[in-house]
Design an enzyme around this catalytic site. Structure first.
Site, PDB file in Angstrom:
ATOM      1  N   MET A  48       0.849  -1.192   0.000  1.00  0.00           N
ATOM      2  CA  MET A  48       0.000   0.000   0.000  1.00  0.00           C
ATOM      3  C   MET A  48       0.882   1.238   0.000  1.00  0.00           C
ATOM      4  O   MET A  48       1.795   1.347   0.823  1.00  0.00           O
ATOM      5  CB  MET A  48      -0.889   0.012   1.249  1.00  0.00           C
TER       6      MET A  48
ATOM      7  N   TYR B  78       6.830  -0.516  -8.801  1.00  0.00           N
ATOM      8  CA  TYR B  78       6.179  -0.015 -10.021  1.00  0.00           C
ATOM      9  C   TYR B  78       7.338   0.307 -10.946  1.00  0.00           C
ATOM     10  O   TYR B  78       8.247   1.032 -10.548  1.00  0.00           O
ATOM     11  CB  TYR B  78       5.414   1.262  -9.738  1.00  0.00           C
TER      12      TYR B  78
ATOM     13  N   ARG C  26      -8.955   8.756 -10.290  1.00  0.00           N
ATOM     14  CA  ARG C  26      -9.395   8.744  -8.882  1.00  0.00           C
ATOM     15  C   ARG C  26     -10.168  10.022  -8.556  1.00  0.00           C
ATOM     16  O   ARG C  26      -9.703  10.880  -7.796  1.00  0.00           O
ATOM     17  CB  ARG C  26      -8.190   8.580  -7.956  1.00  0.00           C
TER      18      ARG C  26
ATOM     19  N   LYS D 163       2.300  -9.308 -10.075  1.00  0.00           N
ATOM     20  CA  LYS D 163       1.028  -8.924  -9.453  1.00  0.00           C
ATOM     21  C   LYS D 163       0.183  -8.100 -10.430  1.00  0.00           C
ATOM     22  O   LYS D 163       0.721  -7.328 -11.224  1.00  0.00           O
ATOM     23  CB  LYS D 163       1.314  -8.088  -8.199  1.00  0.00           C
TER      24      LYS D 163
ATOM     25  N   HIS E 268      -6.102  -4.578  -8.033  1.00  0.00           N
ATOM     26  CA  HIS E 268      -5.542  -3.409  -7.352  1.00  0.00           C
ATOM     27  C   HIS E 268      -6.552  -2.841  -6.343  1.00  0.00           C
ATOM     28  O   HIS E 268      -6.675  -1.626  -6.185  1.00  0.00           O
ATOM     29  CB  HIS E 268      -5.156  -2.343  -8.383  1.00  0.00           C
TER      30      HIS E 268
HETATM   31  C1  GLV Z   1      -1.160   2.766  -4.891  1.00  0.00           C
HETATM   32  O1  GLV Z   1      -0.769   1.681  -5.130  1.00  0.00           O
HETATM   33  C2  GLV Z   1      -2.527   3.136  -5.045  1.00  0.00           C
HETATM   34  O2  GLV Z   1      -3.310   2.298  -5.501  1.00  0.00           O
HETATM   35  O3  GLV Z   1      -2.865   4.267  -4.703  1.00  0.00           O
END
Ligand code: GLV
Length: 420
Positions: free
Chosen positions: A110, A160, A195, A285, A309
């Site tokens: 995380m 990443y 997001r 992953k 994710h």
């Molecule tokens: C990081 O991995 C996220 O999903 O914000």
């Protein structure tokens, strides 16, 4: 009977448990109320954290369809229990990638844990070490990866991939030099997802100083003093430490350009290159398609983590539990692990019965670290391990290797309920 929940084992009274186990985690502060399951940590963290920080951890993407579907996927299966089987000596111990862990459960990577909890990744990894479960350190983190592996030599590192070959090589060399034995490559984040929930809640990376952010801090003084100001006073402004071989940008910055590379051009040749230079275990992953699972195995992966994710990338992506059986069947050579939406012992047992070798859980451990540090995370691990152990007894199995589809039946679609 004496129970030894730390080792996930039930031992007859007077018998020493077969595995040396840590002492019980300290009792949690009374202000948290009764913490009986992982969801209780979420409720406590919602009160404790400034809204933008809680939103970053808890949110999914766009309409949160995958986030909901992950939680609901478990409702598609019901258990068929057995009776009069001696389960008094059952064990939750699970072998995975050369180690034996106290439970079939580990801590998923995380990002930004040290924003929600004081030295969050450190608290989480120390708890994992003491409870003997694997912890995966995120590349999107604010504590140097070297510090984490010093505190917990069995921690795994999740990268990443940066955008160029030279940057990838430099990062992998750094992880190798730090002494990690297991490298996890997350492949489902080729670009940043949408997001919207973060923007609406006032969260950006880096965080932009604003009146709203200041107000959120002032109205959450336990977090402000116990996490944010304590971090600034003792360690200075946190930076993204592990996306590259070098230090990244500070978390609080007027310049809102996060130094995350666009990874859209990367291909399997980059994974082959990493395989050739990485001597340890390599785990891929973010796999959901059988063809990708096969490609990962053929590229030399030692294990796979089936994941969407946590519902944070492409909204409406299939829940990993649904694709698990096909991937397990297609990839018998490697352990297939899974994450996304696991909260209960029953969730874990369903995935193991469908062929998963191990389950990773994320957000609840972040919440536990936020509200109660290392003791909170240890408590969360114990709660989940005790659920797994208790559920195994009621199901009629003594070892995680006994679980199979014989324990399951598809739920009646007329009665299957939503767990949301
Ligand atoms: C990081 O991995 C996220 O999903 O914000």
């Amino acid at each position: 009977m004496a129970t030894d929940p730390s080792a996930g084992r039930v031992a007859p009274a007077g018998h020493a448990p077969a595995v040396s186990s840590p002492e019980r985690p300290a009792a949690l502060p009374a202000r948290l109320g009764q913490v009986l399951c992982l969801d209780d940590f979420e409720a406590a963290a919602r009160r404790h954290l400034p809204r933008p920080v809680f939103a970053y951890v808890s949110g999914g993407v766009e309409r949160n369809r995958s986030l909901r579907a992950n939680a609901q996927a478990f409702d598609a299966w019901e258990f068929v229990t057995r009776v009069l089987i001696d389960t008094s000596r059952r064990s939750t111990e699970t072998a995975l990638l050369g180690s034996t862990w106290s439970a079939p459960v580990g801590i998923a990577p995380m990002g930004l844990c040290a924003l929600s909890a004081y030295r969050g990744d450190l608290a989480i990894t120390q708890a994992a070490a003491r409870e003997n479960v694997p912890m995966i350190m995120s590349g999107s983190s604010l504590i140097r990866l070297e510090e984490i592996v010093q505190a917990n030599p069995k921690a795994w590192f999740q990268a990443y991939l940066p955008g160029t070959e030279a940057q990838i090589v430099a990062l992998i060399e750094r992880v190798k030099a730090a002494g990690y034995g297991t490298l996890v490559l997350t492949l489902d984040a080729s670009i940043a997802s949408n997001r919207e929930n973060n923007i609406r809640a006032g969260f950006s990376t880096p965080l932009r100083p604003s009146l709203r952010l200041a107000w959120e801090g002032l109205t959450h003084p336990r977090w402000l003093f116990g996490t944010f100001l304590k971090t600034l006073a003792r360690h200075g402004m946190p930076h993204f430490e592990n996306n590259h071989a070098h230090r990244g940008v500070p978390i609080l910055s007027k310049n809102v350009l996060r130094d995350f590379s666009d990874r859209g051009h990367l291909g399997w040749q980059h994974i082959r290159m990493i395989r050739a230079m990485w001597p340890g275990q390599l785990v891929i992953k973010g796999i959901l398609d059988v063809r990708d699972a096969r490609a990962a195995v053929e590229t030399g992966a030692d294990g796979l983590i089936i994941s969407n994710h946590g519902g944070r990338q492409l909204d409406s992506t299939v829940s990993p539990l649904r694709v698990l059986p096909d991937i397990v069947q297609a990839c018998p050579e490697v352990p297939v692990m899974i994450d996304s939406g696991f909260r209960r012992g029953t969730d874990v047992l369903k995935a193991l019965a469908l062929g998963a070798k191990f389950v990773f859980v994320g957000r609840p451990f972040n919440y536990a670290a936020a509200v109660a540090g290392q003791d909170g995370v240890r408590k969360a691990i114990s709660l989940l391990r005790e659920e797994v152990s208790r559920d195994m007894a009621m199901l009629g199995v003594t070892s995680v290797t006994d679980l199979s589809t014989d324990c399951l039946m598809p739920a009646d679609p007329r009665t299957a309920s939503s767990s949301c």
